[in-house]
Design an enzyme around this catalytic site. Structure first.
Site, PDB file in Angstrom:
ATOM      1  CG  ASP A   1      -2.036  -1.019   1.121  1.00  0.00           C
ATOM      2  OD1 ASP A   1      -2.375  -1.399  -0.007  1.00  0.00           O
ATOM      3  OD2 ASP A   1      -2.554  -1.430   2.176  1.00  0.00           O
TER       4      ASP A   1
ATOM      5  CG  ASP B   1      -6.755  -1.536  -1.825  1.00  0.00           C
ATOM      6  OD1 ASP B   1      -7.002  -2.754  -1.916  1.00  0.00           O
ATOM      7  OD2 ASP B   1      -5.861  -1.075  -1.087  1.00  0.00           O
TER       8      ASP B   1
END
Length: 210
Positions: free
Chosen positions: A139, A159
């Site tokens: 991330d 995402d």
């Protein structure tokens, strides 16, 4: 005459056959593009950005913040990596199974975004440290103004694909669009036209008999 097929029926068959080929290709193309973009950017992040240090992009609106996430999207439920790996595999299998029924472009876009996003994070869990099948998801997008619980959201392109797909799914559900690409309104219209033809035919026969 009864033996002559209607022009509308002749047009529907080629259109249905075309959608049968093109919509699954749309799904796979969207998924492949999203997966490629996700993995390329993640490789760039690993080779370029320092871990757990804020790198400003657009002030407090958008920042880079590289973390290795063992949980779900947006760093939720850390420590349950194997569960999300199993769920991701199930989602991929279900999506691929649904391709045989797929005729709707909105459904193809939704499933393509969902498949690409799930595969992006699943690839991390299968190939990145600490190893198969509990690798950590990369991330790196930090938006301090977007809070989930007690922490700001940190996420990635996969995402974004998953969330965008779910937004499309909500719209699809509200509109009642079926996965086979046959709008209910069209069925109702054909039904009304068929009833009108039957009524007119009955009237014509009645007139001829008098």
């Amino acid at each position: 005459m009864n033996g002559i097929p209607e022009a509308g029926a002749a047009e529907v068959a080629p259109a249905s056959s075309s959608r049968r080929r093109l919509v699954p290709l749309l799904l796979l193309g969207v998924a492949a593009a999203l997966l490629a973009a996700d993995q390329l950017v993640k490789n760039w992040v690993i080779s370029t950005l320092p871990e757990e240090r804020v790198v400003p992009v657009l002030g407090d609106f958008l920042q880079w913040y590289f973390v290795r996430n063992p949980g779900a999207a947006f760093s939720i439920a850390s420590g349950s990596t194997w569960i999300f790996t199993t769920l991701a595999v199930i989602v991929v299998v279900v999506i691929l199974w649904q391709i045989r029924r797929l005729r709707s472009i909105p459904w193809g876009l939704f499933l393509g975004l969902l498949l690409g996003g799930v595969l992006g994070n699943l690839t991390d869990r299968l190939t990145r440290e600490p190893g198969f099948p509990v690798g950590h998801v990369i991330d790196y997008i930090l938006t301090p103004w977007m809070w989930l619980g007690f922490d700001p959201a940190i996420y990635n392109i996969a995402d974004i694909g998953i969330v965008s797909g779910m937004v499309i799914f909500v719209v699809i559900s509200l509109l009642g669009l079926p996965i086979d690409g046959s709008p209910r309104a069209r069925h109702r219209d054909h039904g009304r036209r068929g009833a009108a033809r039957a009524e007119n035919t009955g009237e014509d026969r009645g007139d001829g008999a008098s």
